[in-house]
Scaffold this active site. Structure first.
Site, PDB file in Angstrom:
ATOM      1  N   PRO A   9       0.779  -1.226   0.000  1.00 46.15           N
ATOM      2  CA  PRO A   9       0.000   0.000   0.000  1.00 46.15           C
ATOM      3  C   PRO A   9       0.819   1.288   0.000  1.00 46.15           C
ATOM      4  O   PRO A   9       1.867   1.370   0.638  1.00 46.15           O
ATOM      5  CB  PRO A   9      -0.825  -0.104   1.304  1.00 46.15           C
ATOM      6  CG  PRO A   9      -0.152  -1.149   2.118  1.00 46.15           C
ATOM      7  CD  PRO A   9       0.493  -2.085   1.145  1.00 46.15           C
ATOM      8  N   ASN A  10       0.298   2.239  -0.762  1.00 45.04           N
ATOM      9  CA  ASN A  10       0.831   3.605  -0.860  1.00 45.04           C
ATOM     10  C   ASN A  10       2.106   3.730  -1.685  1.00 45.04           C
ATOM     11  O   ASN A  10       2.574   4.841  -1.936  1.00 45.04           O
ATOM     12  CB  ASN A  10       1.041   4.226   0.539  1.00 45.04           C
ATOM     13  CG  ASN A  10      -0.246   4.252   1.338  1.00 45.04           C
ATOM     14  OD1 ASN A  10      -1.242   4.774   0.854  1.00 45.04           O
ATOM     15  ND2 ASN A  10      -0.269   3.657   2.510  1.00 45.04           N
ATOM     16  N   ARG A  17       4.457  11.043  -2.169  1.00 47.39           N
ATOM     17  CA  ARG A  17       4.355  10.612  -0.781  1.00 47.39           C
ATOM     18  C   ARG A  17       5.659  10.882   0.002  1.00 47.39           C
ATOM     19  O   ARG A  17       6.715  10.356  -0.369  1.00 47.39           O
ATOM     20  CB  ARG A  17       4.101   9.105  -0.838  1.00 47.39           C
ATOM     21  CG  ARG A  17       4.176   8.432   0.448  1.00 47.39           C
ATOM     22  CD  ARG A  17       4.163   6.935   0.283  1.00 47.39           C
ATOM     23  NE  ARG A  17       4.019   6.385   1.582  1.00 47.39           N
ATOM     24  CZ  ARG A  17       4.343   5.158   1.916  1.00 47.39           C
ATOM     25  NH1 ARG A  17       4.812   4.324   1.004  1.00 47.39           N
ATOM     26  NH2 ARG A  17       4.193   4.743   3.141  1.00 47.39           N
ATOM     27  N   TYR A  22      10.929   8.936   1.086  1.00 48.24           N
ATOM     28  CA  TYR A  22      10.883   7.983  -0.032  1.00 48.24           C
ATOM     29  C   TYR A  22      11.432   8.525  -1.351  1.00 48.24           C
ATOM     30  O   TYR A  22      11.478   7.786  -2.338  1.00 48.24           O
ATOM     31  CB  TYR A  22       9.436   7.482  -0.229  1.00 48.24           C
ATOM     32  CG  TYR A  22       8.903   6.791   1.009  1.00 48.24           C
ATOM     33  CD1 TYR A  22       9.447   5.580   1.448  1.00 48.24           C
ATOM     34  CD2 TYR A  22       7.880   7.358   1.772  1.00 48.24           C
ATOM     35  CE1 TYR A  22       8.981   4.961   2.599  1.00 48.24           C
ATOM     36  CE2 TYR A  22       7.407   6.740   2.921  1.00 48.24           C
ATOM     37  CZ  TYR A  22       7.966   5.547   3.324  1.00 48.24           C
ATOM     38  OH  TYR A  22       7.506   4.919   4.462  1.00 48.24           O
ATOM     39  N   ASN A  74       8.059  -5.741  -1.214  1.00 51.01           N
ATOM     40  CA  ASN A  74       8.000  -4.637  -0.268  1.00 51.01           C
ATOM     41  C   ASN A  74       6.545  -4.561   0.196  1.00 51.01           C
ATOM     42  O   ASN A  74       5.704  -3.953  -0.462  1.00 51.01           O
ATOM     43  CB  ASN A  74       8.421  -3.310  -0.919  1.00 51.01           C
ATOM     44  CG  ASN A  74       8.430  -2.168   0.076  1.00 51.01           C
ATOM     45  OD1 ASN A  74       7.927  -2.302   1.197  1.00 51.01           O
ATOM     46  ND2 ASN A  74       8.983  -1.034  -0.324  1.00 51.01           N
ATOM     47  N   ALA A  77       3.291  -0.994   4.579  1.00 46.06           N
ATOM     48  CA  ALA A  77       2.756  -1.012   5.950  1.00 46.06           C
ATOM     49  C   ALA A  77       2.377  -2.422   6.404  1.00 46.06           C
ATOM     50  O   ALA A  77       2.452  -2.733   7.601  1.00 46.06           O
ATOM     51  CB  ALA A  77       1.546  -0.091   6.037  1.00 46.06           C
ATOM     52  N   GLU A  98      12.966  -9.518   0.966  1.00 47.41           N
ATOM     53  CA  GLU A  98      12.219  -8.368   1.495  1.00 47.41           C
ATOM     54  C   GLU A  98      12.994  -7.098   1.154  1.00 47.41           C
ATOM     55  O   GLU A  98      14.218  -7.060   1.346  1.00 47.41           O
ATOM     56  CB  GLU A  98      12.104  -8.531   3.018  1.00 47.41           C
ATOM     57  CG  GLU A  98      11.458  -7.356   3.718  1.00 47.41           C
ATOM     58  CD  GLU A  98      11.514  -7.509   5.248  1.00 47.41           C
ATOM     59  OE1 GLU A  98      12.229  -8.416   5.759  1.00 47.41           O
ATOM     60  OE2 GLU A  98      10.859  -6.708   5.930  1.00 47.41           O
ATOM     61  N   HIS A 100      12.900  -2.671   1.450  1.00 47.10           N
ATOM     62  CA  HIS A 100      12.289  -1.416   1.900  1.00 47.10           C
ATOM     63  C   HIS A 100      13.128  -0.257   1.388  1.00 47.10           C
ATOM     64  O   HIS A 100      14.365  -0.315   1.444  1.00 47.10           O
ATOM     65  CB  HIS A 100      12.225  -1.345   3.430  1.00 47.10           C
ATOM     66  CG  HIS A 100      11.369  -2.422   4.002  1.00 47.10           C
ATOM     67  ND1 HIS A 100      10.001  -2.378   3.961  1.00 47.10           N
ATOM     68  CD2 HIS A 100      11.696  -3.606   4.576  1.00 47.10           C
ATOM     69  CE1 HIS A 100       9.518  -3.487   4.498  1.00 47.10           C
ATOM     70  NE2 HIS A 100      10.531  -4.244   4.875  1.00 47.10           N
ATOM     71  N   ARG A 107      13.725   3.878  12.076  1.00 53.55           N
ATOM     72  CA  ARG A 107      12.507   4.693  12.191  1.00 53.55           C
ATOM     73  C   ARG A 107      11.725   4.316  13.466  1.00 53.55           C
ATOM     74  O   ARG A 107      12.313   3.842  14.427  1.00 53.55           O
ATOM     75  CB  ARG A 107      11.690   4.548  10.902  1.00 53.55           C
ATOM     76  CG  ARG A 107      12.470   5.080   9.681  1.00 53.55           C
ATOM     77  CD  ARG A 107      11.671   4.929   8.392  1.00 53.55           C
ATOM     78  NE  ARG A 107      10.438   5.722   8.441  1.00 53.55           N
ATOM     79  CZ  ARG A 107       9.461   5.599   7.531  1.00 53.55           C
ATOM     80  NH1 ARG A 107       9.599   4.743   6.525  1.00 53.55           N
ATOM     81  NH2 ARG A 107       8.366   6.329   7.635  1.00 53.55           N
TER      82      ARG A 107
HETATM   83  C1  DQA Z   1       8.386   0.930   3.494  1.00 51.09           C
HETATM   84  C2  DQA Z   1       8.520   1.115   5.009  1.00 51.09           C
HETATM   85  C3  DQA Z   1       7.191   0.858   5.719  1.00 51.09           C
HETATM   86  O1  DQA Z   1       7.335   1.017   7.115  1.00 51.09           O
HETATM   87  C4  DQA Z   1       6.137   1.823   5.235  1.00 51.09           C
HETATM   88  O2  DQA Z   1       4.889   1.536   5.827  1.00 51.09           O
HETATM   89  C5  DQA Z   1       6.041   1.871   3.747  1.00 51.09           C
HETATM   90  C6  DQA Z   1       7.261   1.773   2.939  1.00 51.09           C
HETATM   91  C7  DQA Z   1       9.681   1.272   2.752  1.00 51.09           C
HETATM   92  O3  DQA Z   1       9.780   0.894   1.586  1.00 51.09           O
HETATM   93  O4  DQA Z   1      10.551   1.950   3.292  1.00 51.09           O
HETATM   94  O5  DQA Z   1       4.966   2.066   3.198  1.00 51.09           O
HETATM   95  O6  DQA Z   1       8.113  -0.443   3.250  1.00 51.09           O
END
Ligand code: DQA
Length: 145
Positions: A9-10, A17, A22, A74, A77, A98, A100, A107
């Protein structure tokens, strides 16, 4: 070698964003980066998928069973909440990395828990979008090793 890259998501809002965290590159740039890197690394297929819905991500992981050789994920959230995504990754037994964009370990404390990561053989964090290329490289090495 066929890889599936899954974004949670997002991540479709990359570029807009929280650019301080990011970056300013868009999601389209990320898709192109994954496809170009994958080709250079020797993958015949790199499918890039994004969804804001947990169940859709679980469906996509299940569909990869028998049709893909590995997954880069990825979960965004859902990383920190989803036992369903963890169980789907375990169910298909495909090698998974995985990734990120941000350095999640530096964080908020709630970002330092990763359920999906428990089913992944490697983890890339804090390398920005370039981390996806790194993750694909780790997957390639695993599939060829
Ligand atoms: C994320 C880190 C997550 O904590 C966050 O909710 C994201 C992006 C990252 O790519 O840094 O949406 O996965």
């Amino acid at each position: 070698m066929k890889a599936l890259v899954i974004n949670g998501p997002n991540l479709n809002m990359l570029g807009t964003r929280e650019p301080g965290i990011y970056g300013t590159e868009t999601y389209e740039t990320l898709v192109a980066l994954c496809k170009d890197s994958g080709r250079e690394l020797g993958f015949e297929v790199v499918e890039v998928y994004q969804s804001n819905h947990e169940g859709a991500i679980i469906d996509k992981i299940q569909e990869a069973y028998g049709s893909m050789d590995g997954i880069v994920i990825n979960p965004a959230a859902y990383t920190h909440t989803s036992v369903g995504i963890l169980d789907a990754l375990k169910a298909v037994t495909l090698p998974a990395v995985e990734v990120h964009i941000s350095d999640v370990d530096a964080r908020e404390p709630f970002r330092q828990v990763s359920y999906a990561g428990m089913a992944c053989f490697a983890r890339v964090t804090g390398e920005g979008l370039a981390g996806y290329r790194h993750a694909l490289e780790l997957l390639r090495d695993r599939l060829q090793g």
